[in-house]
Enzyme design. Sequence first.
Site, mmCIF file in Angstrom:
data_model
loop_
_atom_site.group_PDB
_atom_site.id
_atom_site.type_symbol
_atom_site.label_atom_id
_atom_site.label_comp_id
_atom_site.label_asym_id
_atom_site.label_seq_id
_atom_site.Cartn_x
_atom_site.Cartn_y
_atom_site.Cartn_z
ATOM 1 C CB ALA A 39 -1.017 0.031 1.141
ATOM 2 C CB ALA A 40 4.469 2.079 -0.304
ATOM 3 N N GLY A 41 2.439 2.664 -2.560
ATOM 4 C CA GLY A 41 2.028 3.404 -3.755
ATOM 5 C C GLY A 41 0.625 3.979 -3.604
ATOM 6 C CG ASP A 42 -2.600 1.333 -2.926
ATOM 7 O OD1 ASP A 42 -2.415 1.428 -4.162
ATOM 8 O OD2 ASP A 42 -2.847 0.256 -2.356
HETATM 9 P P1 ADP Z 1 4.428 0.991 -5.433
HETATM 10 O O1 ADP Z 1 3.990 0.383 -4.146
HETATM 11 O O2 ADP Z 1 3.303 1.471 -6.279
HETATM 12 O O3 ADP Z 1 5.470 0.219 -6.178
HETATM 13 P P2 ADP Z 1 6.601 2.619 -4.433
HETATM 14 O O4 ADP Z 1 7.183 1.370 -3.881
HETATM 15 O O5 ADP Z 1 7.385 3.344 -5.483
HETATM 16 O O6 ADP Z 1 5.130 2.380 -4.980
HETATM 17 O O7 ADP Z 1 6.326 3.594 -3.186
HETATM 18 C C1 ADP Z 1 5.675 4.825 -3.281
HETATM 19 C C2 ADP Z 1 6.367 5.852 -2.410
HETATM 20 O O8 ADP Z 1 6.391 5.412 -1.042
HETATM 21 C C3 ADP Z 1 7.844 6.090 -2.784
HETATM 22 O O9 ADP Z 1 7.967 7.098 -3.772
HETATM 23 C C4 ADP Z 1 8.435 6.514 -1.448
HETATM 24 O O10 ADP Z 1 8.233 7.903 -1.214
HETATM 25 C C5 ADP Z 1 7.624 5.712 -0.430
HETATM 26 N N1 ADP Z 1 8.352 4.447 -0.122
HETATM 27 C C6 ADP Z 1 8.177 3.240 -0.697
HETATM 28 N N2 ADP Z 1 9.044 2.323 -0.212
HETATM 29 C C7 ADP Z 1 9.791 2.984 0.713
HETATM 30 C C8 ADP Z 1 10.877 2.610 1.576
HETATM 31 N N3 ADP Z 1 11.356 1.360 1.579
HETATM 32 N N4 ADP Z 1 11.391 3.560 2.415
HETATM 33 C C9 ADP Z 1 10.900 4.820 2.419
HETATM 34 N N5 ADP Z 1 9.900 5.238 1.619
HETATM 35 C C10 ADP Z 1 9.339 4.338 0.776
#
Ligand code: ADP
Length: 301
Positions: free
Chosen positions: A247-250
């Site tokens: 859910a980071a991207g979400d």
């Molecule tokens: P998705 O889940 O869609 O692949 P990302 O992995 O690129 O999306 O994560 C979206 C955003 O969340 C990143 O641009 C960053 O700001 C934050 N993020 C993701 N993973 C990390 C991490 N391991 N540490 C710190 N921030 C993170």
Amino acid sequence: KLVVLGSLNMDLVCTVKNMPKPGETLLGRDFSKIPGGKGANQVCAMARLGGQVSMIGAVGKDEFGTILKDSLKKDGANVDKVIEIDGVSTGVAMITVDDSGENSIVVVPGANYGIDEDIIENSMDIIKESSVAVTQLEVPLNVVEEFLVEAKKCNKYTILNPAPANVLSENIIKNIDLLTPNETELETITGIKIDSLEDVDKAAQHLLDMGVKEIIVTLGSKGCVYISKDTKKYYDAFKVDVVDTTAAGDSFTAAIAVGKIKGLSIDEAVEFATKVGALTVTKKGAQSSLPTMEEVNNFRR
Ligand code: ADP
């Protein structure tokens, strides 16, 4: 106000020492039921960040559907346009995580694939009273297209988080104000292999030429890049102890949308979303990991 078209799934998560082989039965360690689905995750994130948000989507007439709707309502979202479809199950994701952190996932879209363009026609009142319209690709593409086209006709700011990765029609692309792909999704959309920031730039330029106004490519722990016709800027991620990146991207896309509503500049909106993304990876699960505004305000590098 914000409006989100998208999926609702119940995530059924179990942990095991090692992945079962075909035909094998194993004992799992623990099991949890966590509300998920990219659409619902974004709605939940926006609501917790103080956004006034309405969701358009579908569940089945079953227990999971009720739990998912109730849980969004509890966070303060409007779910009046989340319809219940007869004879089909609520979306589920069956997730197995092993000791090395590797996961294997089966998603059954169920009701998420049971909607058609009518749902957009029936939700025009909500779309009209919103200023930002957000969607992803876990519901049928023709419905995504109709949503973006209609929102754009009403002069709304449209955001597409193109996940899971899929090829997009010209009509979808030209109705997007902001696209928020990760590297894999950018590669699928443009057919350009992404191995470097130069490749990201080339792919983004191609999409700008096709009518997208702004692009934020997320790069996981490496941060993100913002690209528009006259601006290109790289932003670092925050360093945090990663527990689960679900859910980071979400949450990142949701935070950008909330930033837009609050009138933040792009620098401010990206910093806000980068904090929200970082906080999301420090906790387990989908909606269980989405931060509140208070947690974001207390967040330090
Ligand atoms: P998705 O889940 O869609 O692949 P990302 O992995 O690129 O999306 O994560 C979206 C955003 O969340 C990143 O641009 C960053 O700001 C934050 N993020 C993701 N993973 C990390 C991490 N391991 N540490 C710190 N921030 C993170």
